[in-house]
Design a protein around this motif. Structure first.
Motif, short mmCIF file in Angstrom:
data_model
loop_
_atom_site.label_atom_id
_atom_site.label_comp_id
_atom_site.label_asym_id
_atom_site.label_seq_id
_atom_site.Cartn_x
_atom_site.Cartn_y
_atom_site.Cartn_z
N LYS A 35 0.63 -5.17 8.85
CA LYS A 35 -0.43 -4.34 9.41
C LYS A 35 -0.92 -3.34 8.39
O LYS A 35 -0.16 -2.91 7.52
CB LYS A 35 0.08 -3.61 10.67
CG LYS A 35 0.34 -4.54 11.85
CD LYS A 35 0.70 -3.76 13.10
CE LYS A 35 0.83 -4.69 14.30
NZ LYS A 35 1.12 -3.96 15.53
N ASN A 36 -2.19 -2.97 8.51
CA ASN A 36 -2.84 -1.96 7.66
C ASN A 36 -2.81 -2.35 6.20
O ASN A 36 -1.99 -1.87 5.41
CB ASN A 36 -2.17 -0.58 7.86
CG ASN A 36 -3.09 0.53 7.38
OD1 ASN A 36 -3.81 0.37 6.41
ND2 ASN A 36 -3.05 1.67 8.06
N GLN A 37 -3.76 -3.21 5.83
CA GLN A 37 -3.77 -3.75 4.47
C GLN A 37 -3.99 -2.68 3.41
O GLN A 37 -3.51 -2.82 2.29
CB GLN A 37 -4.82 -4.87 4.35
CG GLN A 37 -6.25 -4.47 4.63
CD GLN A 37 -7.05 -4.19 3.38
OE1 GLN A 37 -6.59 -4.47 2.27
NE2 GLN A 37 -8.23 -3.64 3.54
N SER A 38 -4.67 -1.59 3.74
CA SER A 38 -4.89 -0.52 2.75
C SER A 38 -3.57 0.17 2.39
O SER A 38 -3.31 0.46 1.22
CB SER A 38 -5.87 0.53 3.29
OG SER A 38 -7.12 -0.05 3.54
N ILE A 39 -2.73 0.42 3.40
CA ILE A 39 -1.42 1.03 3.16
C ILE A 39 -0.54 0.07 2.35
O ILE A 39 0.16 0.49 1.42
CB ILE A 39 -0.71 1.39 4.50
CG1 ILE A 39 -1.53 2.44 5.27
CG2 ILE A 39 0.71 1.87 4.25
CD1 ILE A 39 -1.57 3.81 4.62
N ILE A 40 -0.59 -1.22 2.69
CA ILE A 40 0.21 -2.22 1.95
C ILE A 40 -0.25 -2.29 0.49
O ILE A 40 0.57 -2.34 -0.43
CB ILE A 40 0.12 -3.60 2.62
CG1 ILE A 40 0.73 -3.56 4.03
CG2 ILE A 40 0.80 -4.67 1.77
CD1 ILE A 40 2.21 -3.21 4.09
N THR A 41 -1.58 -2.28 0.28
CA THR A 41 -2.11 -2.28 -1.08
C THR A 41 -1.56 -1.09 -1.87
O THR A 41 -1.13 -1.22 -3.02
CB THR A 41 -3.66 -2.23 -1.06
OG1 THR A 41 -4.15 -3.46 -0.53
CG2 THR A 41 -4.23 -2.02 -2.45
N ALA A 42 -1.56 0.10 -1.23
CA ALA A 42 -1.05 1.30 -1.89
C ALA A 42 0.44 1.17 -2.19
O ALA A 42 0.91 1.55 -3.27
CB ALA A 42 -1.31 2.52 -1.01
N LYS A 43 1.21 0.62 -1.25
CA LYS A 43 2.66 0.49 -1.44
C LYS A 43 2.99 -0.50 -2.55
O LYS A 43 3.92 -0.28 -3.34
CB LYS A 43 3.33 0.06 -0.12
CG LYS A 43 3.40 1.18 0.91
CD LYS A 43 4.14 0.73 2.15
CE LYS A 43 4.34 1.89 3.12
NZ LYS A 43 5.08 1.49 4.34
N VAL A 44 2.25 -1.60 -2.61
CA VAL A 44 2.46 -2.58 -3.69
C VAL A 44 2.12 -1.95 -5.03
O VAL A 44 2.87 -2.10 -6.02
CB VAL A 44 1.62 -3.85 -3.46
CG1 VAL A 44 1.69 -4.78 -4.67
CG2 VAL A 44 2.08 -4.59 -2.21
N THR A 45 1.01 -1.23 -5.08
CA THR A 45 0.60 -0.57 -6.32
C THR A 45 1.64 0.45 -6.78
O THR A 45 1.98 0.52 -7.97
CB THR A 45 -0.76 0.13 -6.12
OG1 THR A 45 -1.71 -0.82 -5.64
CG2 THR A 45 -1.27 0.72 -7.43
N ALA A 46 2.17 1.23 -5.83
CA ALA A 46 3.20 2.22 -6.16
C ALA A 46 4.47 1.53 -6.67
O ALA A 46 5.10 2.00 -7.62
CB ALA A 46 3.51 3.07 -4.94
N ALA A 47 4.83 0.41 -6.05
CA ALA A 47 6.04 -0.32 -6.46
C ALA A 47 5.90 -0.85 -7.89
O ALA A 47 6.83 -0.74 -8.70
CB ALA A 47 6.30 -1.48 -5.49
N VAL A 48 4.74 -1.41 -8.20
CA VAL A 48 4.49 -1.91 -9.57
C VAL A 48 4.44 -0.75 -10.56
O VAL A 48 4.97 -0.85 -11.68
CB VAL A 48 3.17 -2.73 -9.61
CG1 VAL A 48 2.75 -3.03 -11.04
CG2 VAL A 48 3.32 -4.02 -8.82
#
Length: 364
Positions: free
Chosen positions: A306-319
């Protein structure tokens, strides 16, 4: 010379950028800057975090002020760019670089700067987010599961009820009439957006949906980084009705009206206000190939969240954490060249649901 430590998020007070800032500030307190053209907006966001995230005025379309990057170890770019001048400046200063952009042609321009990045010891990671990003890692996982991969198909379903940033909506609207190239049987073939409909099963709760070709950059990148001879990406919305309306607009030629500025602006505004669906997204990756004995194999991966914008941010932060804390050789990489799906799953925890099925078939 003092070691670089700062992290600057371009577009850091925007839809995705502010979440990236908030995640990274917890691990790197006092080192995260939210940057953008409006110092006022950056300061307002900084104040909302009680000054934990610092404001920075930065216009990527103008020459960078001298010494701006002297203490910056990592730049995370959430803004669309029209040229690579800013990226080159990052490379020349030895600054690490992460890009959330979904534009295939622009990412190819950054790829072409590999030698310059390597020469200055700068590491860049592209294709970071949901699509591209998680889609790339799912395709990589599918290829690992099948010993000789021939064909990979990616299908993305996004929720209309989700909160999408204006830049993401503009990109989607502007892509409806686009022509682009995909890899088919080891040849580059030109296709059109929102054509070539196919049905995909997105899980028992979502069922089958029709998805259409769409110019997500993952299919162009994976054509170079994976071995599969054919790679394609298709797209649909959780609203079957709206997806069908877009397909009709494409078929009748009505999407050509989007080239008129007022029609384009109206469409973007309408999409911003349209919240008739859910905030759920799903990604389906199907891979076909053969095992070492030559028997046909099929890998099926379904990811939901859910919430693709939050997921995008979390993936970016992880990388970004991976890049900041590790020692990568200088150069330009895509997400699937530096990490895998297991790392992202570990970083994101229970926010993602993944099902994998692999089947072997007896050769006829």
């Amino acid at each position: 010379m003092q070691e670089k430590e700062d992290i600057v998020v371009g577009g850091g007070y925007g839809h995705v950028g502010r979440t990236i800032c908030e995640i990274l500030e917890k691990k790197y307190p006092g080192k995260v800057f939210a940057a953008g053209r409006s110092l006022e907006k950056a300061e307002r966001f900084s104040q909302s975090t009680h000054g934990r995230i610092k404001p920075l005025e930065l216009d990527i379309n103008k020459p960078i002020p001298p010494h701006l990057l002297d203490q910056v170890k990592l730049i995370i770019m959430c803004l669309d760019q029209t040229n690579t001048d800013f990226v080159k400046a990052c490379f020349r200063s030895g600054t690490y670089y992460v890009d959330v952009s979904a534009s295939g042609p622009f990412l190819s321009q950054i790829e072409a700067l590999y030698a310059e990045a390597a020469r200055h010891g700068s590491s860049a990671v592209l294709s970071v987010g949901l699509a591209p990003g998680i889609t790339n890692l799912m395709a990589l996982e599918a290829e690992r599961l099948i010993e000789q991969t021939e064909d990979i198909e990616i299908a993305i379903m996004l929720g209309l009820g989700d909160s999408h940033g204006k830049a993401a909506i503009e990109w989607t609207v502007n892509s409806l009439g686009e022509k682009f190239e995909v890899k088919q049987k080891n040849r580059q073939v030109e296709v059109e957006s929102f054509t070539d409909r196919k049905s995909y099963h997105f899980g028992d709760d979502l069922g089958n949906r029709h998805a259409y070709r769409f110019p997500f950059s993952d299919q162009q990148t994976l054509a170079r980084t994976l071995k599969a001879s054919s790679i394609s990406t298709r797209f649909c919305l959780d609203s079957v009705f709206v997806t069908k309306m877009l397909a009709i607009a494409k078929k009748t030629g009505a999407v050509r009206l989007l080239k008129t500025s007022w029609v384009n602006s109206w469409m973007v505004s309408a999409m911003e206000r349209l919240h008739i669906g859910s905030d759920q997204f799903a990604i389906k990756v199907e891979a076909r190939g053969r095992n070492r004995e030559g028997k046909p194999m099929h890998a099926d991966l379904i990811l939901q969240g859910k919430n693709q914008s939050i997921i995008t941010a979390k993936v970016t932060a992880a990388v970004s954490k991976l890049l900041y804390d590790s020692s990568f050789p200088g150069g330009v990489y895509h997400i699937e060249q530096i990490t895998d799906l297991a790392y992202i799953q570990k970083e994101l925890g229970s926010t993602l649901s993944l099902k994998i099925q692999v089947k072997e078939h007896n050769a006829d």
